[in-house]
Design a protein around this motif. Structure first.
Motif, PDB file in Angstrom:
ATOM      1  N   ILE A  88       6.831  14.514  -2.088  1.00 32.53           N
ATOM      2  CA  ILE A  88       6.135  15.760  -1.745  1.00 32.53           C
ATOM      3  C   ILE A  88       6.017  15.898  -0.236  1.00 32.53           C
ATOM      4  CG2 ILE A  88       4.008  17.089  -1.950  1.00 32.53           C
ATOM      5  CD1 ILE A  88       3.541  15.820  -4.672  1.00 32.53           C
ATOM      6  N   CYS A  89       5.447  14.886   0.433  1.00 35.44           N
ATOM      7  CA  CYS A  89       5.337  14.943   1.890  1.00 35.44           C
ATOM      8  C   CYS A  89       5.016  13.547   2.417  1.00 35.44           C
ATOM      9  CB  CYS A  89       4.271  15.941   2.337  1.00 35.44           C
ATOM     10  SG  CYS A  89       2.570  15.484   1.892  1.00 35.44           S
ATOM     11  N   GLU A  90       5.245  13.370   3.712  1.00 34.34           N
ATOM     12  CA  GLU A  90       4.900  12.098   4.364  1.00 34.34           C
ATOM     13  C   GLU A  90       4.622  12.352   5.831  1.00 34.34           C
ATOM     14  OE1 GLU A  90       6.900   7.758   5.324  1.00 34.34           O
ATOM     15  OE2 GLU A  90       7.221   8.663   3.352  1.00 34.34           O
ATOM     16  N   THR A  91       3.577  11.695   6.335  1.00 30.26           N
ATOM     17  CA  THR A  91       3.263  11.696   7.758  1.00 30.26           C
ATOM     18  C   THR A  91       3.121  10.242   8.190  1.00 30.26           C
ATOM     19  OG1 THR A  91       0.838  11.645   7.600  1.00 30.26           O
ATOM     20  CG2 THR A  91       1.908  13.799   7.333  1.00 30.26           C
ATOM     21  N   ASP A  92       2.764  10.016   9.447  1.00 32.90           N
ATOM     22  CA  ASP A  92       2.501   8.655   9.909  1.00 32.90           C
ATOM     23  C   ASP A  92       1.269   8.072   9.221  1.00 32.90           C
ATOM     24  OD1 ASP A  92       4.649   8.784  11.610  1.00 32.90           O
ATOM     25  OD2 ASP A  92       3.451   9.288  13.384  1.00 32.90           O
ATOM     26  N   HIS A  93       0.415   8.939   8.668  1.00 30.51           N
ATOM     27  CA  HIS A  93      -0.867   8.499   8.128  1.00 30.51           C
ATOM     28  C   HIS A  93      -0.879   8.316   6.615  1.00 30.51           C
ATOM     29  CE1 HIS A  93      -2.460   9.203  12.105  1.00 30.51           C
ATOM     30  NE2 HIS A  93      -2.027  10.444  12.074  1.00 30.51           N
ATOM     31  N   PHE A  94      -0.026   9.026   5.889  1.00 27.67           N
ATOM     32  CA  PHE A  94       0.000   8.892   4.435  1.00 27.67           C
ATOM     33  C   PHE A  94       1.305   9.437   3.874  1.00 27.67           C
ATOM     34  CE2 PHE A  94      -1.167  13.300   4.783  1.00 27.67           C
ATOM     35  CZ  PHE A  94      -0.702  13.905   3.614  1.00 27.67           C
ATOM     36  N   SER A  95       1.608   9.006   2.654  1.00 33.06           N
ATOM     37  CA  SER A  95       2.729   9.573   1.893  1.00 33.06           C
ATOM     38  C   SER A  95       2.183  10.084   0.568  1.00 33.06           C
ATOM     39  CB  SER A  95       3.824   8.523   1.646  1.00 33.06           C
ATOM     40  OG  SER A  95       3.309   7.439   0.886  1.00 33.06           O
ATOM     41  N   MET A  96       2.832  11.111   0.009  1.00 36.40           N
ATOM     42  CA  MET A  96       2.377  11.704  -1.245  1.00 36.40           C
ATOM     43  C   MET A  96       3.586  12.077  -2.087  1.00 36.40           C
ATOM     44  SD  MET A  96      -0.450  14.714  -1.784  1.00 36.40           S
ATOM     45  CE  MET A  96       0.494  16.157  -1.331  1.00 36.40           C
ATOM     46  N   GLY A  97       3.534  11.708  -3.367  1.00 36.59           N
ATOM     47  CA  GLY A  97       4.629  12.015  -4.257  1.00 36.59           C
ATOM     48  C   GLY A  97       4.220  11.799  -5.700  1.00 36.59           C
ATOM     49  N   VAL A  98       5.218  11.875  -6.575  1.00 35.31           N
ATOM     50  CA  VAL A  98       4.978  11.718  -8.007  1.00 35.31           C
ATOM     51  C   VAL A  98       5.948  10.669  -8.552  1.00 35.31           C
ATOM     52  CG1 VAL A  98       4.975  12.848 -10.268  1.00 35.31           C
ATOM     53  CG2 VAL A  98       4.262  14.125  -8.234  1.00 35.31           C
ATOM     54  N   PHE A  99       5.417   9.681  -9.270  1.00 30.93           N
ATOM     55  CA  PHE A  99       6.235   8.717  -9.995  1.00 30.93           C
ATOM     56  C   PHE A  99       6.315   9.147 -11.460  1.00 30.93           C
ATOM     57  CE2 PHE A  99       5.086   6.066  -6.368  1.00 30.93           C
ATOM     58  CZ  PHE A  99       6.267   5.357  -6.138  1.00 30.93           C
ATOM     59  N   LEU A 100       7.516   9.093 -12.015  1.00 29.52           N
ATOM     60  CA  LEU A 100       7.740   9.432 -13.417  1.00 29.52           C
ATOM     61  C   LEU A 100       8.328   8.215 -14.128  1.00 29.52           C
ATOM     62  CD1 LEU A 100       8.869  12.058 -11.484  1.00 29.52           C
ATOM     63  CD2 LEU A 100       8.516  13.148 -13.694  1.00 29.52           C
ATOM     64  N   LEU A 101       7.660   7.743 -15.168  1.00 25.34           N
ATOM     65  CA  LEU A 101       8.079   6.551 -15.903  1.00 25.34           C
ATOM     66  C   LEU A 101       8.591   6.948 -17.279  1.00 25.34           C
ATOM     67  CD1 LEU A 101       5.977   5.525 -13.726  1.00 25.34           C
ATOM     68  CD2 LEU A 101       5.493   3.651 -15.304  1.00 25.34           C
ATOM     69  N   LYS A 102       9.750   6.409 -17.639  1.00 20.89           N
ATOM     70  CA  LYS A 102      10.256   6.608 -18.993  1.00 20.89           C
ATOM     71  C   LYS A 102       9.383   5.835 -19.981  1.00 20.89           C
ATOM     72  CE  LYS A 102      14.716   6.446 -19.603  1.00 20.89           C
ATOM     73  NZ  LYS A 102      16.133   5.987 -19.566  1.00 20.89           N
ATOM     74  N   SER A 103       9.505   6.161 -21.246  1.00 22.09           N
ATOM     75  CA  SER A 103       8.750   5.461 -22.282  1.00 22.09           C
ATOM     76  C   SER A 103       9.051   3.969 -22.232  1.00 22.09           C
ATOM     77  CB  SER A 103       9.129   6.027 -23.658  1.00 22.09           C
ATOM     78  OG  SER A 103       8.374   5.418 -24.671  1.00 22.09           O
ATOM     79  N   GLY A 104       8.007   3.139 -22.175  1.00 27.02           N
ATOM     80  CA  GLY A 104       8.176   1.693 -22.131  1.00 27.02           C
ATOM     81  C   GLY A 104       8.440   1.126 -20.758  1.00 27.02           C
ATOM     82  N   ALA A 105       8.544   1.972 -19.730  1.00 25.48           N
ATOM     83  CA  ALA A 105       8.848   1.493 -18.384  1.00 25.48           C
ATOM     84  C   ALA A 105       7.601   0.955 -17.694  1.00 25.48           C
ATOM     85  CB  ALA A 105       9.462   2.616 -17.551  1.00 25.48           C
ATOM     86  N   SER A 106       7.824   0.114 -16.693  1.00 24.15           N
ATOM     87  CA  SER A 106       6.735  -0.462 -15.897  1.00 24.15           C
ATOM     88  C   SER A 106       7.115  -0.455 -14.427  1.00 24.15           C
ATOM     89  CB  SER A 106       6.444  -1.907 -16.315  1.00 24.15           C
ATOM     90  OG  SER A 106       5.968  -1.983 -17.627  1.00 24.15           O
ATOM     91  N   ILE A 107       6.112  -0.284 -13.586  1.00 21.90           N
ATOM     92  CA  ILE A 107       6.260  -0.610 -12.169  1.00 21.90           C
ATOM     93  C   ILE A 107       5.650  -2.000 -12.028  1.00 21.90           C
ATOM     94  CG2 ILE A 107       5.631  -0.019  -9.808  1.00 21.90           C
ATOM     95  CD1 ILE A 107       5.488   2.891 -10.635  1.00 21.90           C
ATOM     96  N   PRO A 108       6.471  -3.007 -11.719  1.00 26.98           N
ATOM     97  CA  PRO A 108       5.986  -4.395 -11.753  1.00 26.98           C
ATOM     98  C   PRO A 108       4.837  -4.641 -10.787  1.00 26.98           C
ATOM     99  CG  PRO A 108       8.384  -4.290 -11.543  1.00 26.98           C
ATOM    100  CD  PRO A 108       7.875  -2.913 -11.309  1.00 26.98           C
ATOM    101  N   LEU A 109       4.144  -5.740 -11.008  1.00 26.25           N
ATOM    102  CA  LEU A 109       3.029  -6.137 -10.160  1.00 26.25           C
ATOM    103  C   LEU A 109       3.502  -6.214  -8.705  1.00 26.25           C
ATOM    104  CD1 LEU A 109       0.087  -7.087  -9.991  1.00 26.25           C
ATOM    105  CD2 LEU A 109       0.895  -9.403 -10.463  1.00 26.25           C
ATOM    106  N   HIS A 110       2.827  -5.452  -7.831  1.00 25.52           N
ATOM    107  CA  HIS A 110       3.232  -5.362  -6.432  1.00 25.52           C
ATOM    108  C   HIS A 110       2.002  -5.146  -5.563  1.00 25.52           C
ATOM    109  CE1 HIS A 110       2.980  -1.233  -7.899  1.00 25.52           C
ATOM    110  NE2 HIS A 110       2.794  -0.849  -6.647  1.00 25.52           N
ATOM    111  N   ASP A 111       2.173  -5.299  -4.245  1.00 23.30           N
ATOM    112  CA  ASP A 111       1.041  -5.175  -3.341  1.00 23.30           C
ATOM    113  C   ASP A 111       1.186  -3.973  -2.418  1.00 23.30           C
ATOM    114  OD1 ASP A 111       3.008  -6.034  -1.609  1.00 23.30           O
ATOM    115  OD2 ASP A 111       1.998  -7.880  -1.000  1.00 23.30           O
ATOM    116  N   HIS A 112       0.102  -3.710  -1.658  1.00 22.53           N
ATOM    117  CA  HIS A 112       0.034  -2.597  -0.707  1.00 22.53           C
ATOM    118  C   HIS A 112      -0.635  -3.115   0.562  1.00 22.53           C
ATOM    119  CE1 HIS A 112      -0.112  -1.049  -4.849  1.00 22.53           C
ATOM    120  NE2 HIS A 112       0.596  -0.040  -4.414  1.00 22.53           N
ATOM    121  N   PRO A 113       0.089  -3.869   1.400  1.00 23.06           N
ATOM    122  CA  PRO A 113      -0.537  -4.567   2.533  1.00 23.06           C
ATOM    123  C   PRO A 113      -1.246  -3.621   3.499  1.00 23.06           C
ATOM    124  CG  PRO A 113       1.698  -5.346   2.142  1.00 23.06           C
ATOM    125  CD  PRO A 113       1.517  -4.124   1.306  1.00 23.06           C
ATOM    126  N   GLY A 114      -2.564  -3.805   3.643  1.00 25.51           N
ATOM    127  CA  GLY A 114      -3.334  -3.022   4.586  1.00 25.51           C
ATOM    128  C   GLY A 114      -3.419  -1.541   4.256  1.00 25.51           C
TER     129      GLY A 114
END
Length: 257
Positions: A88-114
């Motif tokens: 959708i948009c991104e600046t130096d301060h934030f990013s914004m968008g939409v994730f779409l997952l198929k049936s049974g899909a996963s976004i694996p365990l991950h981090d967001h440093p700081g």
């Protein structure tokens, strides 16, 4: 809100403007948030609570549907990706968008440093399991979760499972901060799902904000909704081979910042 030309400002535009105000000067890592930040963050969460799939011109998908015309985003995979992303948009301060997952899909365990994050389901249902690191690496005082045998100690992270919960479009947003609920796994439940996502600041490997993936070794299963505040060992791993993310066009209102 109505601008000077008489047109109605979309809620997506209002969310983006509020995100910019909120994250233009966020607290430093380890610093207590001030009153102004907390008030702006609360306004952002309220706006995210209101947004719906129709506001982004998203049409809920059914099991078996594939996004039309979306090529795989990984040279070693064939077929449609399990997860796609609408920018959708991104600046130096934030990013914004939409994730779409198929049936049974996963976004694996991950981090967001700081980073801060706000996630709002648009349709379907997701299960989100949130973890925090208790220290930077294995060592020191022995935690409640026993050290796995023959583990690569340098790759381990002593952590705690904070919560596991299910979210739908009727739920409020899931929120993370640099020191709370910062690692999470997101699973599609009972069919395809989509969620709007704000990350602040955006991922940037050159500035120390790269995405790392983890595997739960001991102490908890992330599907167990009764397990809370449970100490576990997480092992840092490469991106799982069955996970990759494609891209597709965002159909909703334009955002101008």
């Amino acid at each position: 809100m109505m601008p000077a030309d008489g047109t109605m400002t979309s809620i997506v535009q209002r969310i983006a403007r509020q995100a910019l105000v909120t994250f233009r000067s966020p607290p430093r890592v380890g610093e207590e948030p001030g009153k102004s930040f907390l008030e702006n963050h609360s306004k952002l969460k309220s706006l995210m609570t209101e947004v719906r799939a129709a506001d982004l011109k998203l049409v809920p998908r059914r099991a078996g549907d594939s996004p039309p015309g979306v090529p795989p985003a990984h040279p070693y995979h064939h077929g449609a990706p399990p997860v796609t992303y609408m920018h959708i948009c991104e600046t130096d301060h934030f990013s914004m968008g939409v994730f779409l997952l198929k049936s049974g899909a996963s976004i694996p365990l991950h981090d967001h440093p700081g980073m801060y994050g706000v996630l709002k389901v648009m349709y379907g249902k997701v299960r989100i399991s949130c973890f925090d690191r208790l220290e930077r690496a294995a060592g020191g005082t022995q935690p409640a979760a026993p050290l796995p045998p023959a583990a690569q100690v340098g790759a381990l992270r002593r952590s705690v499972l904070r919560s596991t919960g299910e979210y739908t479009e009727e739920s409020g947003p899931c929120v993370l901060s640099p020191d709370r609920d910062n690692l999470h796994q997101i699973d599609a439940v009972d069919g395809p799902t989509a969620f709007m996502d704000i990350l602040a600041p955006p991922y940037d490997p050159d500035d120390g904000r790269d995405c790392h993936y983890y595997k739960v070794l001991t102490g908890a299963e992330v599907t167990d909704t009764e397990q809370k505040e449970k100490e576990v060992w997480l092992m840092k791993i490469s991106q799982p081979p069955d996970f990759w993310c494609g891209g597709e066009p965002y159909p909703g209102p334009e955002v101008c910042l």
